[in-house]
Every structure is written in structure tokens, then in C-alpha cells.
Write an enzyme that holds these catalytic residues in place. Sequence first.
Site, PDB file in Angstrom:
ATOM      1  N   HIS A 195      30.442  47.526  37.140  1.00 41.14           N
ATOM      2  CA  HIS A 195      31.811  47.072  36.824  1.00 41.14           C
ATOM      3  C   HIS A 195      32.476  48.077  35.875  1.00 41.14           C
ATOM      4  O   HIS A 195      31.799  48.658  35.026  1.00 41.14           O
ATOM      5  CB  HIS A 195      31.689  45.689  36.167  1.00 41.14           C
ATOM      6  CG  HIS A 195      32.980  44.947  36.021  1.00 41.14           C
ATOM      7  ND1 HIS A 195      33.959  45.320  35.131  1.00 41.14           N
ATOM      8  CD2 HIS A 195      33.449  43.831  36.634  1.00 41.14           C
ATOM      9  CE1 HIS A 195      34.970  44.481  35.206  1.00 41.14           C
ATOM     10  NE2 HIS A 195      34.688  43.558  36.121  1.00 41.14           N
ATOM     11  N   ARG A 233      31.508  38.246  30.070  1.00 43.80           N
ATOM     12  CA  ARG A 233      31.737  38.497  28.634  1.00 43.80           C
ATOM     13  C   ARG A 233      30.651  37.878  27.757  1.00 43.80           C
ATOM     14  O   ARG A 233      30.245  38.456  26.763  1.00 43.80           O
ATOM     15  CB  ARG A 233      33.094  37.910  28.230  1.00 43.80           C
ATOM     16  CG  ARG A 233      34.228  38.857  28.421  1.00 43.80           C
ATOM     17  CD  ARG A 233      35.551  38.235  27.983  1.00 43.80           C
ATOM     18  NE  ARG A 233      36.580  39.244  27.864  1.00 43.80           N
ATOM     19  CZ  ARG A 233      37.068  39.960  28.863  1.00 43.80           C
ATOM     20  NH1 ARG A 233      36.604  39.791  30.080  1.00 43.80           N
ATOM     21  NH2 ARG A 233      38.009  40.855  28.662  1.00 43.80           N
ATOM     22  N   GLU A 268      40.378  26.893  44.541  1.00 45.58           N
ATOM     23  CA  GLU A 268      39.081  26.824  43.844  1.00 45.58           C
ATOM     24  C   GLU A 268      39.216  25.992  42.559  1.00 45.58           C
ATOM     25  O   GLU A 268      38.776  26.380  41.476  1.00 45.58           O
ATOM     26  CB  GLU A 268      38.520  28.218  43.528  1.00 45.58           C
ATOM     27  CG  GLU A 268      37.029  28.233  43.206  1.00 45.58           C
ATOM     28  CD  GLU A 268      36.524  29.623  42.827  1.00 45.58           C
ATOM     29  OE1 GLU A 268      36.738  30.054  41.684  1.00 45.58           O
ATOM     30  OE2 GLU A 268      35.930  30.280  43.697  1.00 45.58           O
ATOM     31  N   HIS A 277      28.693  41.333  34.714  1.00 50.53           N
ATOM     32  CA  HIS A 277      29.905  41.695  33.962  1.00 50.53           C
ATOM     33  C   HIS A 277      30.417  40.599  33.028  1.00 50.53           C
ATOM     34  O   HIS A 277      31.464  40.758  32.412  1.00 50.53           O
ATOM     35  CB  HIS A 277      31.023  42.040  34.944  1.00 50.53           C
ATOM     36  CG  HIS A 277      31.544  40.836  35.682  1.00 50.53           C
ATOM     37  ND1 HIS A 277      32.529  40.027  35.158  1.00 50.53           N
ATOM     38  CD2 HIS A 277      31.202  40.290  36.855  1.00 50.53           C
ATOM     39  CE1 HIS A 277      32.770  39.040  36.010  1.00 50.53           C
ATOM     40  NE2 HIS A 277      31.978  39.175  37.038  1.00 50.53           N
ATOM     41  N   ASP A 332      40.033  31.369  37.786  1.00 48.80           N
ATOM     42  CA  ASP A 332      39.907  31.106  36.347  1.00 48.80           C
ATOM     43  C   ASP A 332      40.119  32.317  35.460  1.00 48.80           C
ATOM     44  O   ASP A 332      39.590  32.384  34.357  1.00 48.80           O
ATOM     45  CB  ASP A 332      38.504  30.534  36.095  1.00 48.80           C
ATOM     46  CG  ASP A 332      37.421  31.405  36.716  1.00 48.80           C
ATOM     47  OD1 ASP A 332      37.682  32.601  36.949  1.00 48.80           O
ATOM     48  OD2 ASP A 332      36.314  30.902  36.968  1.00 48.80           O
ATOM     49  N   GLU A 372      36.557  31.730  31.068  1.00 48.29           N
ATOM     50  CA  GLU A 372      36.960  31.143  32.348  1.00 48.29           C
ATOM     51  C   GLU A 372      36.953  29.611  32.350  1.00 48.29           C
ATOM     52  O   GLU A 372      37.798  28.984  32.989  1.00 48.29           O
ATOM     53  CB  GLU A 372      36.067  31.668  33.478  1.00 48.29           C
ATOM     54  CG  GLU A 372      36.258  33.150  33.788  1.00 48.29           C
ATOM     55  CD  GLU A 372      35.471  34.080  32.864  1.00 48.29           C
ATOM     56  OE1 GLU A 372      34.717  33.569  32.017  1.00 48.29           O
ATOM     57  OE2 GLU A 372      35.623  35.307  32.991  1.00 48.29           O
TER      58      GLU A 372
HETATM   59  C1  UD1 Z   1      37.975  39.799  34.544  1.00 48.47           C
HETATM   60  C2  UD1 Z   1      38.090  38.278  34.373  1.00 48.47           C
HETATM   61  C3  UD1 Z   1      36.807  37.575  34.799  1.00 48.47           C
HETATM   62  C4  UD1 Z   1      36.379  38.014  36.189  1.00 48.47           C
HETATM   63  C5  UD1 Z   1      36.303  39.531  36.248  1.00 48.47           C
HETATM   64  C6  UD1 Z   1      35.999  39.947  37.664  1.00 48.47           C
HETATM   65  C7  UD1 Z   1      39.462  37.444  32.545  1.00 48.47           C
HETATM   66  C8  UD1 Z   1      39.508  37.101  31.099  1.00 48.47           C
HETATM   67  N1  UD1 Z   1      38.302  37.963  32.980  1.00 48.47           N
HETATM   68  O1  UD1 Z   1      37.004  40.274  33.610  1.00 48.47           O
HETATM   69  O2  UD1 Z   1      37.020  36.172  34.805  1.00 48.47           O
HETATM   70  O3  UD1 Z   1      35.125  37.443  36.477  1.00 48.47           O
HETATM   71  O4  UD1 Z   1      37.573  40.086  35.874  1.00 48.47           O
HETATM   72  O5  UD1 Z   1      35.608  41.273  37.735  1.00 48.47           O
HETATM   73  O6  UD1 Z   1      40.423  37.265  33.236  1.00 48.47           O
HETATM   74  N2  UD1 Z   1      38.779  47.990  34.126  1.00 48.47           N
HETATM   75  C9  UD1 Z   1      39.127  49.165  34.745  1.00 48.47           C
HETATM   76  N3  UD1 Z   1      39.516  49.125  36.062  1.00 48.47           N
HETATM   77  C10 UD1 Z   1      39.559  47.980  36.790  1.00 48.47           C
HETATM   78  C11 UD1 Z   1      39.174  46.795  36.157  1.00 48.47           C
HETATM   79  C12 UD1 Z   1      38.796  46.810  34.831  1.00 48.47           C
HETATM   80  O7  UD1 Z   1      39.112  50.221  34.130  1.00 48.47           O
HETATM   81  O8  UD1 Z   1      39.911  48.015  37.979  1.00 48.47           O
HETATM   82  C13 UD1 Z   1      38.394  48.016  32.697  1.00 48.47           C
HETATM   83  C14 UD1 Z   1      39.593  48.237  31.746  1.00 48.47           C
HETATM   84  O9  UD1 Z   1      39.170  48.973  30.639  1.00 48.47           O
HETATM   85  C15 UD1 Z   1      39.939  46.802  31.329  1.00 48.47           C
HETATM   86  C16 UD1 Z   1      38.551  46.203  31.225  1.00 48.47           C
HETATM   87  O10 UD1 Z   1      37.822  46.750  32.323  1.00 48.47           O
HETATM   88  O11 UD1 Z   1      40.667  46.743  30.104  1.00 48.47           O
HETATM   89  C17 UD1 Z   1      38.500  44.699  31.230  1.00 48.47           C
HETATM   90  O12 UD1 Z   1      39.215  44.134  32.322  1.00 48.47           O
HETATM   91  P1  UD1 Z   1      39.608  42.559  32.259  1.00 48.47           P
HETATM   92  O13 UD1 Z   1      40.290  42.178  33.519  1.00 48.47           O
HETATM   93  O14 UD1 Z   1      40.323  42.264  30.990  1.00 48.47           O
HETATM   94  O15 UD1 Z   1      38.215  41.848  32.134  1.00 48.47           O
HETATM   95  P2  UD1 Z   1      36.987  41.788  33.147  1.00 48.47           P
HETATM   96  O16 UD1 Z   1      35.780  41.946  32.320  1.00 48.47           O
HETATM   97  O17 UD1 Z   1      37.228  42.713  34.266  1.00 48.47           O
HETATM   98  N1  UDP Z   2      32.465  42.955  44.965  1.00 48.98           N
HETATM   99  C1  UDP Z   2      32.894  44.145  45.571  1.00 48.98           C
HETATM  100  N2  UDP Z   2      32.330  45.314  45.160  1.00 48.98           N
HETATM  101  C2  UDP Z   2      31.388  45.390  44.186  1.00 48.98           C
HETATM  102  C3  UDP Z   2      30.968  44.183  43.565  1.00 48.98           C
HETATM  103  C4  UDP Z   2      31.529  42.983  43.975  1.00 48.98           C
HETATM  104  O1  UDP Z   2      33.730  44.115  46.452  1.00 48.98           O
HETATM  105  O2  UDP Z   2      30.930  46.495  43.869  1.00 48.98           O
HETATM  106  C5  UDP Z   2      33.083  41.682  45.369  1.00 48.98           C
HETATM  107  C6  UDP Z   2      32.099  40.607  45.768  1.00 48.98           C
HETATM  108  O3  UDP Z   2      31.807  40.670  47.153  1.00 48.98           O
HETATM  109  C7  UDP Z   2      32.832  39.329  45.378  1.00 48.98           C
HETATM  110  C8  UDP Z   2      33.718  39.751  44.228  1.00 48.98           C
HETATM  111  O4  UDP Z   2      33.747  41.168  44.229  1.00 48.98           O
HETATM  112  O5  UDP Z   2      33.680  38.864  46.422  1.00 48.98           O
HETATM  113  C9  UDP Z   2      33.187  39.209  42.925  1.00 48.98           C
HETATM  114  O6  UDP Z   2      33.863  39.782  41.867  1.00 48.98           O
HETATM  115  P1  UDP Z   2      33.290  39.824  40.394  1.00 48.98           P
HETATM  116  O7  UDP Z   2      31.811  39.737  40.425  1.00 48.98           O
HETATM  117  O8  UDP Z   2      33.914  41.000  39.736  1.00 48.98           O
HETATM  118  O9  UDP Z   2      33.944  38.529  39.727  1.00 48.98           O
HETATM  119  P2  UDP Z   2      33.550  36.969  39.649  1.00 48.98           P
HETATM  120  O10 UDP Z   2      33.379  36.459  41.043  1.00 48.98           O
HETATM  121  O11 UDP Z   2      32.320  36.863  38.806  1.00 48.98           O
HETATM  122  O12 UDP Z   2      34.712  36.371  38.944  1.00 48.98           O
END
Ligand code: UD1
Ligand code: UDP
Length: 381
Positions: A247, A216, A118, A214, A96, A132
Site C-alpha cells: 500500500h 491504521r 455496504e 494497511h 466507511d 472506519e
Molecule cells: C484509506 C481509508 C481506509 C481504507 C483504505 C483503503 C480513511 C480514513 N481510510 O486509508 O478506510 O481501508 O484507504 O486502501 O478513509 N497514498 C498515496 N497514493 C494513493 C493512496 C494513498 O500516495 O493512491 C498515500 C498518501 O501519502 C496519503 C496516504 O497514503 O496521504 C494515506 O491515504 P489515506 O486515504 O488518508 O489513508 P489510507 O491509509 O489509504
Molecule cells: N486491490 C488491488 N490491488 C492491490 C491490492 C488490493 O486492486 O494491490 C483491491 C482488492 O482486490 C480489493 C480492494 O483493493 O477489491 C481492497 O482495498 P484495500 O485493501 O486497500 O481496502 P479495504 O478493503 O481494506 O478498505
Amino acid sequence: MIKVSVIFGTRPEAVKLCPLVLAMQESPDLQVHVCVTGQHREMLDQVLEAFGIVPDVDLRLMRPRQTLADLTSRAIAAVDRYLAESRPDMVIVQGDTTTTFCASLAAFYRRILLGHVEAGLRTANKFSPFPEEINRVLTSRLADYHFAPTQRARRNLLEEGVADEKIFVTGNTVVDALLWALEKIRRDPPRIPDLPPDLLEGNKDKRLVLVTGHRRENFGRGLEAICRAISSLALRFPDVALVYPVHLNPNVQEPVRRLLSRIENVYLTRPLDYLPFVALMDRAALVVTDSGGVQEEASSLGKPVLLTRDTTDRPEGVGVGAVRLVGTDAAAIVENAVRLLNEPDPCAATVRADSPYGDGRACQRIVAVVQESLVPTSCLV
Ligand code: UD1
Ligand code: UDP
């Protein structure tokens, strides 16, 4: 040969699709192409490395503090260019995220068959989880094959008018990933340089609470309340270690580090590699999280989970008593955690033989459906 493009961009999609990529690579009938959008960078690369998968294409989309609209527009255009070049028979997406929805829309514009892993999770609240819930509703409208993890997810899809013969109840691939990881860590226990060694090894009497957060919809007040609850638990239980891999989203980093970095028994770490993270979950007495994947994994491991959300799209864990929906009220989080931590064995009530989310053979079932349903385009001419 059927050409299948598996497209993903974030950590949770990678955890849930890497075992499927490995299963597809075993099939002589499938040619698998892995395209990552790079919506996440470090957190995506950690998972790819854990599973030993090198993407065929990396669109490198992540920007610091990216907005939903900016990422969405860049992702649709970039995936479209990839599809025009690669011309797969089918695209597979998961879950999602922005990547999921954008890759689905781009596949539709190119009239390429779409499989959604999923499929069918719903809260019926368009702002929770945000964005999502709407991403997955829209993906379901675009998909041709719906791989539902549970019977409940199947029912959600049927209620929205999806044809029964296009829905396949497979289990969630997260259980395949988890079993794969457990086997690896039991053979070769990982170390976590950021943590004192005795938290993973030895000293099994020291209890551990694992925290992630994490979402939003929790940014701001919700996340601050979760941090206050963690801080209060740390003071109340000085003998318990509270580990929080933070995160990388700056909206998470800032409040968590401001509110929790100076507490002795709270350990803030970078996002952990997948195998050490699973090892910590396996070791935990209690998990406090708003994550989709973490609640599935933790409840599959028989760990009690306090879910810091107002709604749940995964009621199966609540149904088997592993997950309690506590929202983001600090007092409610503390009260539930105290009750569990005061029990001699907090996991006693939740330990179960099998997961409510699957049996570890979801990938095998998805591969079988893809093989049986698809006729290579060359045979249609
Ligand atoms: C995203 C997904 C969310 C998912 C989450 C898992 C969307 C809208 N959101 O949220 O559904 O649950 O990932 O973790 O698709 N960033 C880094 N390095 C990384 C990852 C993120 O620096 O490896 C920082 C960056 O500043 C980036 C920000 O996090 O711009 C947000 O990342 P983004 O993928 O847009 O949103 P998440 O909150 O990670
Ligand atoms: N995870 C990881 N390292 C971490 C935290 C989570 O590998 O420090 C893994 C966790 O085992 C799970 C996945 O990341 O499989 C979940 O991701 P996240 O919580 O970012 O996203 P969501 O599932 O809420 O979309």
C-alpha cells in the site's frame, strides 16, 4: 430522469462502486454523475482504468501523509461545492472511509437523499477498525436508503433503530466486481511485470501466499509483527512465493520495505491493478490480510484467509470456515500459516460453490430500489 451522484475516493470504494456505475448507466431512468474526491490518487486511478470509468468531476484532494482532520475538513468543503453546482436528486456512497462520511454529511447539509452501499457492518469497537467503525455508524445516521450486504448487517441496522423499510439486503457489490474481473482474466490472462512470469502462469506447483496490510490500528507494532511472521514463513518454506503488493501509505511502505525487501522468496510490488490482483488471489494457496475487500474476495474464491485484525466486521467469512481471525501476534500468524501450508491442499477445506457475501447481482438490486423509490424532483413541484 433521476440524477444520481455516485461519490467515492479510495481504491476499495472504487472496486465496489464501479460495477454499480456501469449498471446505472444501463438504466434509461437514471442520469449518473461520477464524482471522485481523489482521497487516493494512483490507487484510485488504477481501478477507474480497469473498469473504463472516467469521472465527471475529480476533486483531487490527496496530499502526501494527509491527516484525518485535514482531509476531512477539505473533503466536506469540496463535496459541498460540487453538490451546490451539480444538484443531484440522490447521492450514493459506499463503505466507511473519510470520503464516505464527508460526502454523506455534505449531502445532509444540502438535504439531498443519501443511499449507503455496504451499510450495517459493525464491530461495536470504536477504535477497530479505526476510524472506519465510527465513519459507518455516522453514515448510517445520515442515510435514507441502507443497502445491507447480508442479513447480519440488516440486523445490526435494525438494532440501532433504522426503519426496516429503508433497509435492502442486496449482497455485496464486491462479488459483482469479482465475477466481472474473473470473466475478464479468464478471457485474457494478465501479466505482472514486477513478478517472475512463472508465478502466474505455468509452474502451478509453486505455491503462492498473497499478503496485504494497511490498517491504521496496525501501524507500528502490529505491522512490524506481521512482517516478522512473513519473514519467518519465507525462511521456513523456501519453495513458497510470498507476494506482498505494498500500500502507498508511507506508514506501510517504510516498515514493510525495511523488514522484507531482502528476502529471496518475498516479492514486494507496487499496488497491483485490479485484474492482476484478482488473478493472484485466484492463484494463491493462502491469503494473509487485514483488508476488508480482500477478505471478502478471497473467501468468495474459496481461499483460506488469515485475518490480521483483532475484531471482524465480516463474520460471515469466519462462519463458513474461510477466514481465521489471527490478530497481529507473529507466533499466531506463523502457527496458523504453517498448519495450512503443511496440508496437501490448503484450499480443500474452504472451496465452496458460492460466496457468503453475495451472488453477483447486488448492483442490479440497488438500481431497482433507486428507480422505484425516487420520484424526480421536477414531478414534486
Ligand atoms: C484509506 C481509508 C481506509 C481504507 C483504505 C483503503 C480513511 C480514513 N481510510 O486509508 O478506510 O481501508 O484507504 O486502501 O478513509 N497514498 C498515496 N497514493 C494513493 C493512496 C494513498 O500516495 O493512491 C498515500 C498518501 O501519502 C496519503 C496516504 O497514503 O496521504 C494515506 O491515504 P489515506 O486515504 O488518508 O489513508 P489510507 O491509509 O489509504
Ligand atoms: N486491490 C488491488 N490491488 C492491490 C491490492 C488490493 O486492486 O494491490 C483491491 C482488492 O482486490 C480489493 C480492494 O483493493 O477489491 C481492497 O482495498 P484495500 O485493501 O486497500 O481496502 P479495504 O478493503 O481494506 O478498505
